[in-house]
Motif scaffolding. Structure first.
Motif, PDB file in Angstrom:
ATOM      1  N   GLY A   1      69.302 -15.199  13.697  1.00 46.71           N
ATOM      2  CA  GLY A   1      70.733 -15.356  12.864  1.00 46.71           C
ATOM      3  C   GLY A   1      70.557 -14.771  11.730  1.00 46.71           C
ATOM      4  O   GLY A   1      71.703 -14.864  10.987  1.00 46.71           O
ATOM      5  N   GLU A   2      69.527 -13.972  11.164  1.00 49.07           N
ATOM      6  CA  GLU A   2      69.242 -12.777  10.357  1.00 49.07           C
ATOM      7  C   GLU A   2      70.402 -11.453  11.710  1.00 49.07           C
ATOM      8  O   GLU A   2      71.416 -11.113  10.072  1.00 49.07           O
ATOM      9  N   CYS A   3      70.512 -11.785  12.409  1.00 51.84           N
ATOM     10  CA  CYS A   3      70.773 -10.649  12.817  1.00 51.84           C
ATOM     11  C   CYS A   3      72.315 -11.040  13.300  1.00 51.84           C
ATOM     12  O   CYS A   3      73.210  -9.984  12.947  1.00 51.84           O
ATOM     13  N   LYS A   4      72.660 -11.938  13.275  1.00 45.02           N
ATOM     14  CA  LYS A   4      74.238 -12.537  13.554  1.00 45.02           C
ATOM     15  C   LYS A   4      74.800 -12.557  12.333  1.00 45.02           C
ATOM     16  O   LYS A   4      76.077 -11.844  12.477  1.00 45.02           O
ATOM     17  N   VAL A   5      74.290 -12.502  11.185  1.00 39.23           N
ATOM     18  CA  VAL A   5      74.803 -12.529  10.045  1.00 39.23           C
ATOM     19  C   VAL A   5      75.285 -11.386   9.747  1.00 39.23           C
ATOM     20  O   VAL A   5      76.089 -10.585   8.651  1.00 39.23           O
ATOM     21  N   LYS A   6      74.144 -10.291   9.886  1.00 39.59           N
ATOM     22  CA  LYS A   6      74.701  -9.013   9.487  1.00 39.59           C
ATOM     23  C   LYS A   6      75.458  -7.771  10.766  1.00 39.59           C
ATOM     24  O   LYS A   6      75.926  -7.466  10.628  1.00 39.59           O
TER      25      LYS A   6
END
Length: 161
Positions: free
Chosen positions: A116-121
């Motif tokens: 999720g964090e990678c997707k947001v970035k």
């Protein structure tokens, strides 16, 4: 919490190491539930230290699992994975299915949050890899639940909290 603090003092007076470790662990759980993660870690580490000297592997498994959970809640993913792996090693050694299941679920949750964090970035390829790792671990959880016949009664959350 007051009960555990009183119990802790009694165990210290009696020099009951196992009781001290258990009450430290329970205080860690209370602080985790309150969202005071640094205090929770402090108590889990106190319990861990005593359990290491006692050689109580089942309690070590619980401490490592709890530390993995707290670090995951704090977005300290590397530490969370390290503690879950330590717990998983002990669970495998003890052949404790429930412990293995909890570790797989925790590791899956870490990878889901990382995805999720990678997707947001905007790092979709890394997000995809992390999501796939999460799915792999969740599938391991489901496999154990099916093997043990506990699929319907599972209390495990197959998603990130």
């Amino acid at each position: 919490m007051e009960f555990y603090l009183k119990a802790q003092k009694i165990y210290e007076l009696l020099n009951d190491k196992a009781g001290m470790a258990k009450s430290y662990s329970m205080l860690g759980i209370v602080y985790t539930d309150k969202g005071d993660y640094p205090k929770a870690i402090e108590y889990y580490l106190k319990s861990l230290k005593i359990n290491e000297t006692l050689g109580d592997k089942k309690s070590l498994l619980n401490c490592y699992t709890n530390l993995g959970e707290v670090h995951n809640k704090q977005y300290n993913y590397t530490e969370a994975l390290e503690y879950y792996q330590l717990a998983l090693n002990i669970a495998n050694e003890l052949k404790q299915k429930r412990g293995i299941l909890v570790c797989f679920n925790g590791i899956g949750n870490v990878y889901m949050k990382l995805g999720g964090e990678c997707k947001v970035k905007g790092n979709d390829s890394v997000a995809y890899k992390n999501y796939n790792k999460a799915i792999d671990y969740y599938n391991k959880v489901l496999s154990i639940l099916e093997e043990t016949g506990d699929k319907k009664n599972s209390k495990f959350k197959l998603h990130s909290e």
